[in-house]
Design an enzyme around this catalytic site. Structure first.
Site, PDB file in Angstrom:
ATOM      1  N   GLU A  32       2.145  10.084   0.152  1.00 57.60           N
ATOM      2  CA  GLU A  32       0.654  10.684   0.653  1.00 57.60           C
ATOM      3  C   GLU A  32       0.958  11.866   1.139  1.00 57.60           C
ATOM      4  OE1 GLU A  32       2.486   8.046   2.262  1.00 57.60           O
ATOM      5  OE2 GLU A  32       1.996   8.180   4.473  1.00 57.60           O
TER       6      GLU A  32
ATOM      7  N   HIS B 238       6.893   8.854   2.207  1.00 51.67           N
ATOM      8  CA  HIS B 238       5.543   9.074   2.380  1.00 51.67           C
ATOM      9  C   HIS B 238       4.959   9.923   1.093  1.00 51.67           C
ATOM     10  CE1 HIS B 238       5.168   7.947   6.446  1.00 51.67           C
ATOM     11  NE2 HIS B 238       6.320   8.707   6.738  1.00 51.67           N
TER      12      HIS B 238
ATOM     13  N   CYS C  37       6.197   3.624   4.691  1.00 45.20           N
ATOM     14  CA  CYS C  37       6.912   3.711   5.735  1.00 45.20           C
ATOM     15  C   CYS C  37       6.675   2.547   6.857  1.00 45.20           C
ATOM     16  CB  CYS C  37       6.665   5.089   6.427  1.00 45.20           C
ATOM     17  SG  CYS C  37       7.621   5.530   8.050  1.00 45.20           S
TER      18      CYS C  37
END
Lengths: 196, 308
Positions: A179, A177, A79
């Site tokens: 993560e 994302h 991002c």
């Protein structure tokens, strides 16, 4: 042992740290250029690219990261990290005058899907990632609006949709994302790049 | 700036409630380690972005002025909010009154990135908060203790803000609230499973959520600190106490040199564990906001006591 730095100026730092630690990497949080020696790879996390670029400028961090990148350090940007890796950013006035990392021969467009009400999740087929669709989380996400021939397109939101994941040599970047999910396949891919 | 937040932004199609929870809590995760600044004009919003703020809170009066001027404080003028959205590329938040679900509907229609259901404005409902599960846009809500935070999360808040005492420049209430919340979380983590039923009753919060926090040792959403942060050292202290980030309201634009102070507070928040950097950031900032000691604020004027 693979040592990965996570740039920890701001943003989704702990999420990347947890995922990389879970995959057996030694993880170091990077706030100044001091921690850059001896890294096998570096992560630029999600967050606000304008805030990160300013915080980095105060300590000259991205100039140093740029040098390491030029000498071959693999970098994974998610991002905001994709924006910081892009050689060109459309409507990037808010980043003007601040060093970024660069290296990806792409043009990125910030907040390209719109504001928070346009944030979404989607299952994506990502080249180089085996198995079911990747559960991608897009939050005020950027898009890659142009790529040069040297850049491998790894994913689009749909067959003719915008580009949202790319790789160029040791540089890996996603608009979304990984993560924020429990799916560590892209982090595994990055670690395999770091281990050469 | 068509690629930033513009009124043409559409709501993503087909979001499930789970999608919404993940992207809305996720936006707060992207703000971690950062400073969110109150701004009352597009010019101030630009100063905040230039200083490295991760988001701005668009409002008509900062809390210090609301406190000084009195009267009913309400949602800001849509023109002001839209002008600020068009000026900056970082997320824009705006405040609705506690329980005022139509102000929240208006703010969602204006395509703000986050709504703060805030005790800084005059409450619209002294019993109920907004049912935030009915909205697409995320909400941040204030809390003075863990039970309050959990009730707000149950109502759909995607982010928690410990309240402090807004508009005072006195950090002592912010200190009290973050210590209370983090202490109560540690207390839960130390309890055995069979003690959590009573803990849930005492916290006036759902058992499942209480058990989740006891197991994970943290809130399921990001928590920033607000209310009285006026200096780089204030911000760094909150980060050392476990805050994910800080809101600075009156502390910046009620100070002598807002440009410098804004950047200094951001820097101290980033390097919150490095006293030398905090010392450097604290130099030559000019006058801090004058401030009021919370002890001198009569109880009926304490904003933190609004919300239930």
């Amino acid at each position: 042992m693979t040592t990965i730095g996570v740039v920890a100026l701001q943003g989704a730092v702990s999420e990347h740290v947890a995922m990389l630690t879970g995959l057996g990497a030694t993880v170091r949080q990077i706030r100044t250029p001091d921690g850059l020696d001896g890294l096998d790879g570096l992560v630029l996390p999600g967050g606000e690219s304008t805030a990160m670029a300013r915080a980095a400028a105060k300590v000259g961090l991205f100039e140093q990261v740029r040098e390491r990148r030029e000498s071959g350090l693999p970098i994974f940007g998610t991002c905001a990290g994709l924006i910081l890796l892009a050689e060109r950013v459309e409507d990037g006035e808010a980043l003007a005058g601040f060093a970024t990392v660069g290296g990806l021969d792409i043009t990125a467009r910030r907040n390209a899907f719109g504001g928070q009400l346009a944030s979404f999740r989607a299952g994506l087929d990502v080249q180089g990632v085996e198995g079911p669709a990747f559960p991608a989380v897009f939050i005020r996400a950027p898009q890659v609006v142009a790529v040069e021939a040297s850049v491998q397109v790894l994913a689009r939101t749909s067959a003719d949709g915008p580009i949202v994941a790319v790789r160029q040599g040791g540089l890996l970047a996603t608009s979304f994302h990984p993560e924020l999910t429990a799916d560590d396949r892209l982090h595994r891919l990055f670690l395999s790049i770091c281990r050469g | 700036m068509t690629d930033t937040l513009s009124p043409t932004t559409t709501i993503a199609d087909d979001r499930t409630p789970e999608d919404r929870a993940i992207v809305n809590r996720g936006l707060a995760q992207m703000l971690k380690g950062g400073v969110i600044m109150d701004v009352v004009t597009p010019e101030q919003a630009k100063i905040a972005e230039e200083a490295g703020a991760v988001a701005v809170m668009a409002l008509e009066r900062v809390p210090a002025d609301i406190r000084a001027q009195g009267g009913v404080a309400r949602m800001s003028d849509p023109d002001l909010i839209e002008a600020i959205i068009e000026t900056v590329s970082i997320p824009v938040m705006a405040k609705a009154r506690i329980g005022h679900f139509v102000e929240a509907q208006v703010l969602q229609a204006l395509k703000v990135d986050y709504i703060d259901e805030s005790e800084v404005l005059s409450p619209a409902d002294y019993v109920n908060h907004i049912d935030k599960t009915r909205f697409e846009v995320p909400f941040v809500c204030g809390a003075t203790n863990l039970g309050e935070a959990l009730r707000r999360i149950t109502e759909g808040a995607s982010m928690i803000r410990s309240k402090g005492e807004a508009g005072t420049g006195d950090v002592s209430e912010a200190m009290k609230h973050i210590r209370t919340i983090t202490g109560e979380i540690r207390g839960l983590a130390a309890k055995s499973d069979d003690e959590l039923y009573v803990a849930a009753k005492e916290l006036q919060a759902p058992y499942e959520l209480v058990r989740q926090i006891a197991r994970e040792g943290k809130l399921p959403v990001v928590m920033f600190v607000a209310g009285g942060i006026a200096t780089p050292a204030d911000a760094a202290m909150m980060m050392q106490l476990g805050a994910d980030g800080v809101f600075v309201g009156s502390g910046i634009f009620k100070s002598g040199d807002p440009v410098k102070r804004a950047a200094a507070i951001v820097r101290a928040t980033t390097h919150f564990n490095d006293p030398e950097v905090i010392a450097d950031a604290s130099r030559g900032l000019g006058e801090a906001m004058v401030g009021i000691n919370v002890a001198d604020v009569p109880a009926p004027h304490r904003l933190a006591e609004r919300g239930w």
